[in-house]
Design a protein around this motif. Structure first.
Motif, PDB file in Angstrom:
ATOM      1  N   GLU A 190      78.733 -15.809  69.986  1.00  0.00           N
ATOM      2  CA  GLU A 190      78.800 -14.214  70.209  1.00  0.00           C
ATOM      3  C   GLU A 190      79.238 -13.344  69.296  1.00  0.00           C
ATOM      4  O   GLU A 190      80.335 -13.715  68.761  1.00  0.00           O
ATOM      5  CB  GLU A 190      79.479 -14.136  71.680  1.00  0.00           C
ATOM      6  CG  GLU A 190      78.989 -15.026  73.010  1.00  0.00           C
ATOM      7  CD  GLU A 190      79.943 -14.890  74.168  1.00  0.00           C
ATOM      8  OE1 GLU A 190      79.661 -13.960  74.855  1.00  0.00           O
ATOM      9  OE2 GLU A 190      80.932 -15.514  74.253  1.00  0.00           O
ATOM     10  N   ASN A 191      78.527 -12.221  69.194  1.00  0.00           N
ATOM     11  CA  ASN A 191      78.873 -11.489  68.171  1.00  0.00           C
ATOM     12  C   ASN A 191      79.059 -11.689  66.793  1.00  0.00           C
ATOM     13  O   ASN A 191      79.371 -11.285  66.027  1.00  0.00           O
ATOM     14  CB  ASN A 191      80.295 -10.529  68.488  1.00  0.00           C
ATOM     15  CG  ASN A 191      80.107  -9.877  69.915  1.00  0.00           C
ATOM     16  OD1 ASN A 191      80.764 -10.343  70.746  1.00  0.00           O
ATOM     17  ND2 ASN A 191      79.162  -9.072  70.025  1.00  0.00           N
ATOM     18  N   ASP A 192      78.436 -12.824  66.602  1.00  0.00           N
ATOM     19  CA  ASP A 192      78.620 -13.418  65.030  1.00  0.00           C
ATOM     20  C   ASP A 192      77.324 -14.267  64.669  1.00  0.00           C
ATOM     21  O   ASP A 192      77.329 -15.495  64.884  1.00  0.00           O
ATOM     22  CB  ASP A 192      79.869 -14.667  65.176  1.00  0.00           C
ATOM     23  CG  ASP A 192      80.308 -15.042  63.804  1.00  0.00           C
ATOM     24  OD1 ASP A 192      79.255 -14.480  62.680  1.00  0.00           O
ATOM     25  OD2 ASP A 192      81.183 -15.803  63.594  1.00  0.00           O
ATOM     26  N   VAL A 193      76.378 -13.619  64.118  1.00  0.00           N
ATOM     27  CA  VAL A 193      75.135 -14.237  63.921  1.00  0.00           C
ATOM     28  C   VAL A 193      75.415 -15.124  62.603  1.00  0.00           C
ATOM     29  O   VAL A 193      74.861 -16.235  62.588  1.00  0.00           O
ATOM     30  CB  VAL A 193      74.300 -13.198  63.278  1.00  0.00           C
ATOM     31  CG1 VAL A 193      73.051 -13.553  62.479  1.00  0.00           C
ATOM     32  CG2 VAL A 193      73.789 -12.134  64.534  1.00  0.00           C
ATOM     33  N   ALA A 194      76.288 -14.703  61.761  1.00  0.00           N
ATOM     34  CA  ALA A 194      76.469 -15.733  60.480  1.00  0.00           C
ATOM     35  C   ALA A 194      76.969 -16.702  60.875  1.00  0.00           C
ATOM     36  O   ALA A 194      77.076 -17.783  59.935  1.00  0.00           O
ATOM     37  CB  ALA A 194      77.461 -14.959  59.754  1.00  0.00           C
ATOM     38  N   HIS A 195      77.566 -17.339  62.000  1.00  0.00           N
ATOM     39  CA  HIS A 195      77.957 -18.569  62.448  1.00  0.00           C
ATOM     40  C   HIS A 195      77.129 -19.024  63.633  1.00  0.00           C
ATOM     41  O   HIS A 195      77.819 -19.738  64.481  1.00  0.00           O
ATOM     42  CB  HIS A 195      79.367 -18.552  62.554  1.00  0.00           C
ATOM     43  CG  HIS A 195      80.238 -18.259  61.618  1.00  0.00           C
ATOM     44  ND1 HIS A 195      80.568 -17.017  60.968  1.00  0.00           N
ATOM     45  CD2 HIS A 195      80.721 -19.347  60.560  1.00  0.00           C
ATOM     46  CE1 HIS A 195      81.418 -17.338  59.866  1.00  0.00           C
ATOM     47  NE2 HIS A 195      81.595 -18.455  59.633  1.00  0.00           N
ATOM     48  N   SER A 196      76.045 -18.561  63.796  1.00  0.00           N
ATOM     49  CA  SER A 196      75.228 -19.173  64.944  1.00  0.00           C
ATOM     50  C   SER A 196      74.091 -20.035  64.247  1.00  0.00           C
ATOM     51  O   SER A 196      73.334 -19.475  63.355  1.00  0.00           O
ATOM     52  CB  SER A 196      74.546 -17.871  65.583  1.00  0.00           C
ATOM     53  OG  SER A 196      75.480 -17.106  66.291  1.00  0.00           O
ATOM     54  N   THR A 197      74.067 -21.284  64.768  1.00  0.00           N
ATOM     55  CA  THR A 197      73.086 -21.985  64.136  1.00  0.00           C
ATOM     56  C   THR A 197      71.459 -21.875  64.476  1.00  0.00           C
ATOM     57  O   THR A 197      70.762 -22.008  63.622  1.00  0.00           O
ATOM     58  CB  THR A 197      73.209 -23.527  64.819  1.00  0.00           C
ATOM     59  OG1 THR A 197      74.472 -24.178  64.562  1.00  0.00           O
ATOM     60  CG2 THR A 197      72.181 -24.464  64.394  1.00  0.00           C
ATOM     61  N   ILE A 198      71.301 -21.254  65.518  1.00  0.00           N
ATOM     62  CA  ILE A 198      69.782 -20.939  66.060  1.00  0.00           C
ATOM     63  C   ILE A 198      69.170 -20.097  64.857  1.00  0.00           C
ATOM     64  O   ILE A 198      68.277 -20.266  64.417  1.00  0.00           O
ATOM     65  CB  ILE A 198      69.566 -20.486  67.420  1.00  0.00           C
ATOM     66  CG1 ILE A 198      69.739 -21.868  68.434  1.00  0.00           C
ATOM     67  CG2 ILE A 198      68.191 -20.114  67.664  1.00  0.00           C
ATOM     68  CD1 ILE A 198      69.849 -21.585  69.895  1.00  0.00           C
ATOM     69  N   PRO A 199      69.813 -18.806  64.615  1.00  0.00           N
ATOM     70  CA  PRO A 199      69.130 -18.031  63.588  1.00  0.00           C
ATOM     71  C   PRO A 199      69.121 -18.320  62.294  1.00  0.00           C
ATOM     72  O   PRO A 199      68.471 -18.134  61.587  1.00  0.00           O
ATOM     73  CB  PRO A 199      69.906 -16.445  63.779  1.00  0.00           C
ATOM     74  CG  PRO A 199      71.238 -16.994  64.484  1.00  0.00           C
ATOM     75  CD  PRO A 199      70.767 -18.120  65.518  1.00  0.00           C
ATOM     76  N   TYR A 200      70.245 -19.096  62.040  1.00  0.00           N
ATOM     77  CA  TYR A 200      70.296 -19.694  60.597  1.00  0.00           C
ATOM     78  C   TYR A 200      69.112 -20.726  60.352  1.00  0.00           C
ATOM     79  O   TYR A 200      68.405 -20.744  59.344  1.00  0.00           O
ATOM     80  CB  TYR A 200      71.759 -20.533  60.601  1.00  0.00           C
ATOM     81  CG  TYR A 200      71.790 -21.401  59.136  1.00  0.00           C
ATOM     82  CD1 TYR A 200      72.295 -20.554  58.029  1.00  0.00           C
ATOM     83  CD2 TYR A 200      71.095 -22.782  59.094  1.00  0.00           C
ATOM     84  CE1 TYR A 200      72.258 -21.351  56.744  1.00  0.00           C
ATOM     85  CE2 TYR A 200      71.386 -23.247  57.661  1.00  0.00           C
ATOM     86  CZ  TYR A 200      71.883 -22.648  56.832  1.00  0.00           C
ATOM     87  OH  TYR A 200      71.962 -23.202  55.343  1.00  0.00           O
TER      88      TYR A 200
END
Length: 414
Positions: free
Chosen positions: A367-377
């Protein structure tokens, strides 16, 4: 057993549906389709969201082609869509060029090993092949959420034999009558590239194939081997052997013609409401199925549903990634709220054994952390030398930036 409607449904719409907000008009396709649960993570552990499967080498039509660089497709002949077919719906896409030559007369006696016509013009899609007019029995449709195909424009049609109905007793796993045909046409700029056909021959047998167009648009003939980097555009026609990897994700092998995609705002043509009014389904729901949440959440959930969930990431017994524990297919009985969806329950705040090389602290969605989200990575990554990181692991060389932005906006809004 028939599943009941979700809580957040609204009454059937009649006529043309409203236009979606710009944030929802996404291609929904680079996001995780056909991922496998059997890959291993960089540290060697196995996990459902580990590395993409090794699907083997991809060959061209002659079995010898390879793709090692992005071609130049900047010329006027091949304007490639930078977004998706939902951003450029089929009725607003560039006109297809007039054929240079109508070509020789169709030979509808030429058939393949499954009895399929070798020429597209003989499959029943066209009322007249010379002028490319579509047969009235081939009904056009566009689901609300569509799959990404490296920027190609798409048009879709379905033929249901007269007097037949789709078995919708399980609203999330439709069964189609024998004789059903579904076509999907792919265009790069103003040229048709391929038209895919799904043909239900028996209760248990679908024949899936592709017809590849000549560059002068005069012919479209069956090609089961696939074509890599067709006409130097960077677009691949996938081989027939790849079709089942995704289509087997549903009980009856059809991905885009389904309850939620045909019910949600933005669907057009032969939608759920049309199927109900024409009595082409066995079990009609009392109301439409709408994706929950605000525009930002709906865009992300619809994107993940169309590309990750429909093909692979669902708890269906037929899905390739059924053992992953990561489920992103929306179900008609779980639309009461965003938190009720499988996507939210199996992704948001859930640990991911996949960690990018040299990095830690990633969750599937943090949550609130795209930089540590596997799916968008992973959805924003494209393999260049066999890393087996990108999602989906086949059929795409380009990232769907509009869909990526929708998912990132949802994460940031949490």
């Amino acid at each position: 057993m028939r599943r009941g409607p979700g809580k957040a449904q609204v009454g059937w719409r009649v006529g043309v549906v409203a236009v979606l907000p710009a944030a929802m008009l996404i291609g929904a396709g680079s996001l995780g389709a056909c991922s496998s649960s059997s890959g291993s993570t960089p540290d060697g552990t196995d996990d459902g969201d580990g590395n993409a499967p090794d699907l083997g080498p991809r060959g061209g039509g002659d079995g010898s082609s390879s793709r090692d660089a992005e071609p130049d497709v900047s010329s006027d002949a091949f304007p490639v869509d930078s977004g998706s077919d939902a951003q450029q719906p089929s009725d607003a896409a560039p006109d297809v060029v007039t054929p240079i030559d109508t070509g020789p007369p169709l030979d509808c006696t030429a058939v393949g090993s499954a009895g399929e016509p070798k020429e597209l013009g003989c499959t029943g899609l066209y009322a007249s092949w010379p002028d490319r007019s579509i047969a009235p029995s081939a009904r056009p449709f566009t689901p609300a959420f569509t799959s990404w195909s490296d920027g190609a424009y798409k048009s879709r049609w379905i033929y249901l034999p007269p007097g037949t109905k789709i078995d919708t007793s399980n609203m999330d796993e439709w069964r189609f009558p024998v004789g059903t045909k579904i076509w999907k046409e792919f265009r790069l700029g103003n040229l048709r590239v391929e038209t895919r056909l799904l043909w239900k021959k028996t209760n248990s047998d679908w024949y899936r194939t592709a017809y590849v167009w000549s560059r002068d648009q005069s012919s479209a003939t069956e090609n089961t081997a696939g074509v890599v980097n067709i006409w130097g555009t960077g677009y691949d026609v996938v081989p027939q052997s790849d079709c089942s990897l995704c289509h087997n994700g549903h009980l009856d092998g059809v991905l885009g013609f389904e309850a939620i995609g045909l019910s949600a705002a933005g669907a057009s043509g032969f939608t759920m409401s049309a199927l109900v009014s024409e009595q082409r389904v066995t079990d009609a729901p009392a109301s439409s199925y709408e994706v929950p949440g605000d525009a930002t959440a709906r865009a992300a959930l619809g994107s993940l549903h169309a590309n990750c969930g429909n093909a692979c990431h669902s708890n269906s017994n037929y899905a390739l990634a059924k053992d992953s524990g990561l489920f992103m297919r929306l179900r008609t009985d779980s639309l009461g709220s965003v938190a009720a969806t499988d996507t939210y329950k199996t992704a948001v705040g859930v640990a991911s054994k996949f960690q990018p090389p040299g990095q830690t602290g990633f969750l599937r969605i943090k949550e609130n952390d795209v930089a540590h989200s596997t799916i968008p990575y992973r959805d924003g990554y494209r393999d260049t030398s066999g890393e087996r990181i990108q999602m989906p692991p086949l059929g795409t060389h380009k990232v769907d930036t509009a869909a990526m932005n929708a998912v990132k906006a949802w994460i940031n809004a949490m």
